[in-house]
Design a protein around this motif. Structure first.
Motif, PDB file in Angstrom:
ATOM      1  N   HIS A  26       0.643  -1.250   0.005  1.00 43.33           N
ATOM      2  CA  HIS A  26      -0.044   0.076   0.116  1.00 43.33           C
ATOM      3  C   HIS A  26       0.904   1.315   0.143  1.00 43.33           C
ATOM      4  O   HIS A  26       0.478   2.408  -0.609  1.00 43.33           O
ATOM      5  CB  HIS A  26      -0.958   0.165   1.027  1.00 43.33           C
ATOM      6  N   GLU A  27       2.092   1.351   0.646  1.00 42.50           N
ATOM      7  CA  GLU A  27       3.004   2.496   0.699  1.00 42.50           C
ATOM      8  C   GLU A  27       3.389   2.412  -0.714  1.00 42.50           C
ATOM      9  O   GLU A  27       3.590   3.786  -0.965  1.00 42.50           O
ATOM     10  CB  GLU A  27       3.760   2.223   1.736  1.00 42.50           C
ATOM     11  N   SER A  28       3.779   1.625  -1.336  1.00 39.62           N
ATOM     12  CA  SER A  28       4.472   1.617  -2.807  1.00 39.62           C
ATOM     13  C   SER A  28       3.511   2.368  -3.897  1.00 39.62           C
ATOM     14  O   SER A  28       3.932   2.941  -4.761  1.00 39.62           O
ATOM     15  CB  SER A  28       4.927   0.564  -3.133  1.00 39.62           C
ATOM     16  N   SER A  29       2.340   1.760  -3.594  1.00 36.52           N
ATOM     17  CA  SER A  29       1.435   2.312  -4.364  1.00 36.52           C
ATOM     18  C   SER A  29       0.504   3.747  -4.270  1.00 36.52           C
ATOM     19  O   SER A  29      -0.043   4.356  -4.965  1.00 36.52           O
ATOM     20  CB  SER A  29       0.010   1.223  -4.741  1.00 36.52           C
ATOM     21  N   GLY A  30       0.774   4.218  -3.008  1.00 34.49           N
ATOM     22  CA  GLY A  30       0.459   5.290  -2.572  1.00 34.49           C
ATOM     23  C   GLY A  30      -0.825   5.503  -2.176  1.00 34.49           C
ATOM     24  O   GLY A  30      -1.623   6.727  -1.906  1.00 34.49           O
ATOM     25  N   GLU A  31      -1.772   4.388  -2.166  1.00 35.53           N
ATOM     26  CA  GLU A  31      -3.145   4.409  -1.917  1.00 35.53           C
ATOM     27  C   GLU A  31      -3.117   4.328  -0.354  1.00 35.53           C
ATOM     28  O   GLU A  31      -2.576   3.698   0.417  1.00 35.53           O
ATOM     29  CB  GLU A  31      -3.817   3.399  -2.583  1.00 35.53           C
TER      30      GLU A  31
END
Length: 105
Positions: free
Chosen positions: A34-39
């Motif tokens: 979730h952190e890498s996707s920014g959502e």
């Protein structure tokens, strides 16, 4: 006997440690995804509270087996925010810990 009690404690510790590592790994992987996707991740706070580290995961699992908290209460964040398949994994842990290990004593 004391010998049986010691073996049950060792096996319960190993089982709880193994499941604790597995659950913590999945929760941290979800967080990184979730952190890498920014959502935004709505379950981060609740999952971190229950399963944010191996020690915290082990404590949550032990509380579920010893009725410190109801096992469904400990399982719900995993099912809701990670995968519905965690219901089966958590149920297997509870069944094995209660019926196979703790009935030996």
């Amino acid at each position: 006997s004391i010998k049986s009690l010691v073996w049950v404690i060792i096996l319960l510790g190993m089982l709880t440690y193994s499941f604790g590592i597995f659950i913590t790994h999945v929760v941290i992987s979800e967080r990184l995804q979730h952190e890498s996707s920014g959502e935004p991740w709505e379950g981060e706070e609740e999952l971190t509270e229950w399963y944010g580290s191996v020690i915290r995961s082990m404590l949550s699992l032990f509380e579920a087996v010893s009725e410190g908290v109801h096992w469904a209460e400990a399982m719900n964040p995993l099912v809701e925010y990670c995968s519905p398949w965690f219901a089966l994994a958590f149920l297997c842990y509870i069944v094995f810990a209660l019926f196979a290990l703790l009935n030996v004593v």
